[in-house]
Scaffold this motif. Structure first.
Motif, PDB file in Angstrom:
ATOM      1  N   ARG A  36       0.954  -1.227   0.422  1.00  0.00           N
ATOM      2  CA  ARG A  36      -0.198   0.227   0.203  1.00  0.00           C
ATOM      3  C   ARG A  36       1.117   1.463   0.398  1.00  0.00           C
ATOM      4  O   ARG A  36       1.804   0.888   0.582  1.00  0.00           O
ATOM      5  CB  ARG A  36      -0.724   0.159   1.133  1.00  0.00           C
ATOM      6  CG  ARG A  36      -1.600  -1.082   1.112  1.00  0.00           C
ATOM      7  CD  ARG A  36      -3.278  -1.145   0.225  1.00  0.00           C
ATOM      8  NE  ARG A  36      -4.407  -2.074   0.892  1.00  0.00           N
ATOM      9  CZ  ARG A  36      -5.135  -1.966  -0.201  1.00  0.00           C
ATOM     10  NH1 ARG A  36      -5.371  -1.104  -0.612  1.00  0.00           N
ATOM     11  NH2 ARG A  36      -6.399  -2.939   0.450  1.00  0.00           N
ATOM     12  N   ILE A  61       1.220   4.906   1.365  1.00  0.00           N
ATOM     13  CA  ILE A  61       0.709   5.889   2.434  1.00  0.00           C
ATOM     14  C   ILE A  61       0.742   6.914   2.472  1.00  0.00           C
ATOM     15  O   ILE A  61       2.297   7.504   2.392  1.00  0.00           O
ATOM     16  CB  ILE A  61       0.274   5.406   3.645  1.00  0.00           C
ATOM     17  CG1 ILE A  61      -0.973   3.773   3.884  1.00  0.00           C
ATOM     18  CG2 ILE A  61      -0.686   6.217   4.992  1.00  0.00           C
ATOM     19  CD1 ILE A  61      -0.708   2.814   4.378  1.00  0.00           C
ATOM     20  N   LEU A 121       7.355  -0.851  -3.837  1.00  0.00           N
ATOM     21  CA  LEU A 121       5.267  -1.280  -4.158  1.00  0.00           C
ATOM     22  C   LEU A 121       5.218  -2.577  -4.801  1.00  0.00           C
ATOM     23  O   LEU A 121       5.205  -3.699  -4.294  1.00  0.00           O
ATOM     24  CB  LEU A 121       4.284  -0.507  -4.121  1.00  0.00           C
ATOM     25  CG  LEU A 121       3.784   1.043  -3.679  1.00  0.00           C
ATOM     26  CD1 LEU A 121       3.264   1.964  -4.974  1.00  0.00           C
ATOM     27  CD2 LEU A 121       3.248   0.480  -2.433  1.00  0.00           C
ATOM     28  N   THR A 179       5.020  -1.869   2.445  1.00  0.00           N
ATOM     29  CA  THR A 179       4.161  -0.550   2.918  1.00  0.00           C
ATOM     30  C   THR A 179       5.105   0.630   2.356  1.00  0.00           C
ATOM     31  O   THR A 179       5.716   0.527   3.288  1.00  0.00           O
ATOM     32  CB  THR A 179       3.000  -0.539   3.919  1.00  0.00           C
ATOM     33  OG1 THR A 179       2.180  -1.553   3.905  1.00  0.00           O
ATOM     34  CG2 THR A 179       2.482   0.575   3.959  1.00  0.00           C
ATOM     35  N   ARG A 187       0.780   8.157 -11.039  1.00  0.00           N
ATOM     36  CA  ARG A 187       0.201   7.850  -9.335  1.00  0.00           C
ATOM     37  C   ARG A 187      -0.211   8.183  -8.260  1.00  0.00           C
ATOM     38  O   ARG A 187       0.440   9.779  -8.205  1.00  0.00           O
ATOM     39  CB  ARG A 187       1.203   7.254  -9.160  1.00  0.00           C
ATOM     40  CG  ARG A 187       0.729   5.666  -8.059  1.00  0.00           C
ATOM     41  CD  ARG A 187       1.748   5.435  -7.702  1.00  0.00           C
ATOM     42  NE  ARG A 187       1.904   3.798  -7.797  1.00  0.00           N
ATOM     43  CZ  ARG A 187       2.014   2.687  -7.618  1.00  0.00           C
ATOM     44  NH1 ARG A 187       0.919   2.916  -6.844  1.00  0.00           N
ATOM     45  NH2 ARG A 187       2.280   1.854  -8.844  1.00  0.00           N
ATOM     46  N   GLU A 188      -1.442   7.957  -7.317  1.00  0.00           N
ATOM     47  CA  GLU A 188      -1.766   8.521  -6.820  1.00  0.00           C
ATOM     48  C   GLU A 188      -1.780   7.735  -5.897  1.00  0.00           C
ATOM     49  O   GLU A 188      -1.581   5.769  -5.421  1.00  0.00           O
ATOM     50  CB  GLU A 188      -3.454   8.871  -6.872  1.00  0.00           C
ATOM     51  CG  GLU A 188      -4.084   9.932  -7.368  1.00  0.00           C
ATOM     52  CD  GLU A 188      -3.100  11.191  -7.623  1.00  0.00           C
ATOM     53  OE1 GLU A 188      -2.957  11.728  -6.333  1.00  0.00           O
ATOM     54  OE2 GLU A 188      -3.345  12.046  -8.915  1.00  0.00           O
ATOM     55  N   PRO A 189      -2.088   7.816  -4.366  1.00  0.00           N
ATOM     56  CA  PRO A 189      -1.714   7.246  -3.334  1.00  0.00           C
ATOM     57  C   PRO A 189      -2.914   6.509  -2.978  1.00  0.00           C
ATOM     58  O   PRO A 189      -3.810   7.273  -3.721  1.00  0.00           O
ATOM     59  CB  PRO A 189      -1.438   8.051  -2.092  1.00  0.00           C
ATOM     60  CG  PRO A 189      -0.804   9.557  -2.639  1.00  0.00           C
ATOM     61  CD  PRO A 189      -1.687   9.543  -4.149  1.00  0.00           C
ATOM     62  N   ASP A 190      -2.730   5.222  -2.212  1.00  0.00           N
ATOM     63  CA  ASP A 190      -3.992   4.798  -1.616  1.00  0.00           C
ATOM     64  C   ASP A 190      -4.866   5.373  -0.923  1.00  0.00           C
ATOM     65  O   ASP A 190      -6.269   5.008  -1.086  1.00  0.00           O
ATOM     66  CB  ASP A 190      -3.611   2.800  -0.847  1.00  0.00           C
ATOM     67  CG  ASP A 190      -3.007   2.022  -1.984  1.00  0.00           C
ATOM     68  OD1 ASP A 190      -3.321   2.074  -3.353  1.00  0.00           O
ATOM     69  OD2 ASP A 190      -1.820   1.482  -2.014  1.00  0.00           O
ATOM     70  N   LEU A 191      -3.969   5.857   0.109  1.00  0.00           N
ATOM     71  CA  LEU A 191      -4.924   6.472   1.407  1.00  0.00           C
ATOM     72  C   LEU A 191      -3.813   8.489   1.435  1.00  0.00           C
ATOM     73  O   LEU A 191      -2.640   7.610   1.978  1.00  0.00           O
ATOM     74  CB  LEU A 191      -4.943   5.616   2.392  1.00  0.00           C
ATOM     75  CG  LEU A 191      -5.479   5.923   3.761  1.00  0.00           C
ATOM     76  CD1 LEU A 191      -6.941   6.969   3.942  1.00  0.00           C
ATOM     77  CD2 LEU A 191      -5.345   5.845   4.758  1.00  0.00           C
ATOM     78  N   THR A 192      -4.773   8.854   1.764  1.00  0.00           N
ATOM     79  CA  THR A 192      -3.971  10.244   2.407  1.00  0.00           C
ATOM     80  C   THR A 192      -4.176  10.831   3.557  1.00  0.00           C
ATOM     81  O   THR A 192      -5.375  10.532   3.527  1.00  0.00           O
ATOM     82  CB  THR A 192      -3.801  11.257   1.175  1.00  0.00           C
ATOM     83  OG1 THR A 192      -3.258  11.411  -0.384  1.00  0.00           O
ATOM     84  CG2 THR A 192      -2.795  12.972   1.166  1.00  0.00           C
ATOM     85  N   ARG A 236     -10.356   9.159  -1.147  1.00  0.00           N
ATOM     86  CA  ARG A 236      -9.374   9.411  -0.712  1.00  0.00           C
ATOM     87  C   ARG A 236      -8.081  10.320   0.404  1.00  0.00           C
ATOM     88  O   ARG A 236      -7.270   9.531   0.359  1.00  0.00           O
ATOM     89  CB  ARG A 236      -8.236   9.586  -2.239  1.00  0.00           C
ATOM     90  CG  ARG A 236      -6.608   8.985  -2.168  1.00  0.00           C
ATOM     91  CD  ARG A 236      -5.390   9.669  -3.026  1.00  0.00           C
ATOM     92  NE  ARG A 236      -5.462  10.724  -4.100  1.00  0.00           N
ATOM     93  CZ  ARG A 236      -4.855  12.079  -3.480  1.00  0.00           C
ATOM     94  NH1 ARG A 236      -4.287  12.016  -2.758  1.00  0.00           N
ATOM     95  NH2 ARG A 236      -5.084  13.329  -4.435  1.00  0.00           N
ATOM     96  N   LEU A 274      -8.540   1.102   4.634  1.00  0.00           N
ATOM     97  CA  LEU A 274      -7.924  -0.027   4.139  1.00  0.00           C
ATOM     98  C   LEU A 274      -7.932  -0.956   3.892  1.00  0.00           C
ATOM     99  O   LEU A 274      -6.755  -2.289   4.498  1.00  0.00           O
ATOM    100  CB  LEU A 274      -5.964   0.412   4.068  1.00  0.00           C
ATOM    101  CG  LEU A 274      -5.514   1.372   3.266  1.00  0.00           C
ATOM    102  CD1 LEU A 274      -4.119   2.116   3.405  1.00  0.00           C
ATOM    103  CD2 LEU A 274      -6.044   1.585   2.078  1.00  0.00           C
TER     104      LEU A 274
END
Length: 207
Positions: free
Chosen positions: A5, A7, A87, A92, A127-132, A181, A206
């Motif tokens: 992931r 983050i 990744l 992570t 690309r964007e993060p999975d979670l910000t 996100r 997540l």
């Protein structure tokens, strides 16, 4: 939460995001997870060289347009050399700042350049993060904290409270733009309370 992931932590200067990124990395490692903790600008040798160019010196050293190019170049090197390989290996990756900071600091600080930031990001990063995790902080408190560090990387703090206030408003607007996100966490609480909120938000987002 599964491995592999991406983050990111975002927020104005002095919000405590760097501390929270480190605490989360420590907590996940204690659970046995393979974690890479990194930061932007920087995270790779080439990106670290660019970091010195953009974070030190006079506030007017670069135009916003030049900064967009410099930050994107640093991010591309960081992505190629650290983020993507980590990744791909199932690690992570926790990153202190990423493209959202460029959307705010360069996209909004000296004119509306957000469209240019987004177009260059799509072309060169993709690309964007999975979670910000956005650590929200009172701008005056954050600026006082940032200036109290007395380091050499204070170029953006030198723009003053007006910039920090506009950046906070911009980050909150970004959270509303990307609610799936970006999650907002109150950074005005004690460090341990914020850290617990970070872990709870991560587990929920997540799962």
């Amino acid at each position: 939460m599964t491995a592999g992931r991406f983050i990111t932590f975002e927020g104005i200067d002095g919000s405590g995001k760097s501390t929270q990124a480190r605490l989360l990395a420590d907590a996940l490692r204690a659970e046995g997870r393979d974690v890479v903790l990194t930061r932007e600008p920087g995270g790779s040798p080439g990106a670290d060289e660019i970091r010195r160019l953009v974070l030190e010196g006079d506030p007017d050293r670069w135009s916003a347009e030049t900064e967009i190019l410099l930050f994107t170049a640093a991010r591309r090197d960081h992505l190629e050399r650290l983020i993507e390989p980590s990744l791909a290996a199932g690690r992570t990756v926790i990153c202190d700042r990423f493209a959202d900071s460029t959307r705010m600091y360069q996209g909004l600080s000296r004119g509306n350049l957000r469209d240019k930031v987004d177009k260059l990001h799509a072309l060169m990063i993709g690309r964007e993060p999975d979670l910000t995790l956005l650590i929200d902080m009172d701008p005056a408190t954050g600026l006082a904290r940032a200036r109290g560090r007395q380091g050499h990387e204070e170029r953006f703090e030198d723009f003053g409270l007006d910039l920090q206030t506009r950046m906070r408003d911009g980050f909150l607007a970004l959270a509303a733009e990307f609610p799936a996100r970006v999650r907002v966490i109150d950074g005005n609480a004690p460090v341990d309370t914020v850290a617990a909120a970070v872990r709870d938000t991560l587990a929920e987002a997540l799962a």
